[in-house]
Design an enzyme around this catalytic site. Structure first.
Site, PDB file in Angstrom:
ATOM      1  N   ASP A   1      48.897  32.618 -48.321  1.00 55.97           N
ATOM      2  CA  ASP A   1      49.194  33.958 -48.410  1.00 55.97           C
ATOM      3  C   ASP A   1      49.554  34.408 -49.892  1.00 55.97           C
ATOM      4  OD1 ASP A   1      49.518  36.641 -47.680  1.00 55.97           O
ATOM      5  OD2 ASP A   1      51.493  36.165 -46.544  1.00 55.97           O
TER       6      ASP A   1
ATOM      7  N   HIS B   1      41.559  35.710 -55.073  1.00 56.42           N
ATOM      8  CA  HIS B   1      41.046  34.803 -54.484  1.00 56.42           C
ATOM      9  C   HIS B   1      40.461  33.548 -55.093  1.00 56.42           C
ATOM     10  CE1 HIS B   1      41.825  37.394 -51.213  1.00 56.42           C
ATOM     11  NE2 HIS B   1      41.077  38.381 -51.435  1.00 56.42           N
TER      12      HIS B   1
ATOM     13  N   LEU C   1      40.552  11.968 -45.253  1.00 56.45           N
ATOM     14  CA  LEU C   1      41.412  13.133 -44.865  1.00 56.45           C
ATOM     15  C   LEU C   1      40.685  13.922 -44.155  1.00 56.45           C
ATOM     16  CD1 LEU C   1      43.760  15.129 -45.359  1.00 56.45           C
ATOM     17  CD2 LEU C   1      42.637  16.072 -47.336  1.00 56.45           C
TER      18      LEU C   1
END
Length: 246
Positions: free
Chosen positions: A24, A41, A135
């Site tokens: 955020d 972004h 991962l």
């Protein structure tokens, strides 16, 4: 559903198995610098790369990033276009490196709202990284937890109507198998940046016993030091899972 680890993490404890992050602050980061939101972004995408690297270095097995919520479709059309363009670019540019590093990518959410080009990029990235074992990276796109839960409830209701499911035998595990996160462990730790202290419709079912860490910094500034600080906070906590200890 994840099994419960030792109730007290403490010093020297292994890292959380699954860390989820609410990324955020991209818009506020750009606005504070007088920059177009699109650059916020893009800076956020760089922070995502740093976080993936930090998770691998720390020995985290599962990392989930909340990248685009179902509510984000209501943002200005140019911002949504920039986000989807950035997503396609990221998938195509990063997939080879993710594959080399042993990262398996999985996307959860309502894919039907994306265009054909984006869907092809998602499918290709998932296929290219399917063999990754270092991962498990999950990216939540066009995701909303209430919609996810409702979809699972509808699926269970349809199965019951067809006689494929006895409603009396529907338990938590059977319900969870109908969620987007089927086969994934629940998050042990959820991190949110930007100082906000809420889940914002993210992993509501799965977060039942997650530890929550809220950090004041904006997402584009997030790095390995912040990730490790959250892990250190987590390690100091006593996880009771509803049990009374002492």
């Amino acid at each position: 559903m994840s099994s419960h680890p030792a109730l007290k993490a403490g010093a020297g404890a292994p890292p959380p198995r699954h860390v989820a992050v609410i990324m955020d602050g991209n818009r506020r980061w750009a606005q504070a610098r007088g920059l177009p939101v699109a650059l916020g972004h893009r800076a956020g995408a760089d922070a995502a790369r740093r976080t993936i690297e930090a998770a691998m270095k720390a020995g985290v097995s599962w990392l989930t990033l909340f990248a685009f919520s179902s509510e984000n479709w209501g943002r200005p059309a140019d911002e949504v276009q920039e986000l989807t363009t950035l997503l396609r670019h990221y998938l195509r540019a990063e997939v080879a490196q993710l594959s080399r590093e042993g990262v398996r990518l999985r996307v959860i959410g309502d894919r039907a709202r994306f265009g054909e080009d984006t869907l092809k990029a998602i499918d290709a990235a998932e296929e290219r990284t399917a063999g990754g074992a270092r991962l498990n990276l999950t990216v939540a796109l066009s995701y909303g937890a209430r919609a996810e839960i409702l979809s699972a409830a509808r699926a269970a209701a349809v199965a019951a109507a067809r006689g494929e499911l006895d409603p009396e035998k529907l338990d938590e595990a059977a319900f969870a198998s109908r969620l987007f996160t089927a086969g994934m462990p629940d998050p042990d730790l959820i991190i949110r940046t930007s100082g906000e202290q809420r889940l914002s419709n993210f992993l509501l079912w799965q977060a039942a016993y997650a530890e929550l860490v809220f950090l004041p910094g904006l997402w584009p500034d997030f790095g390995a030091t912040d990730f490790q600080a959250a892990l250190t906070d987590y390690a100091a906590r006593e996880r009771r899972f509803g049990a009374r200890i002492g």
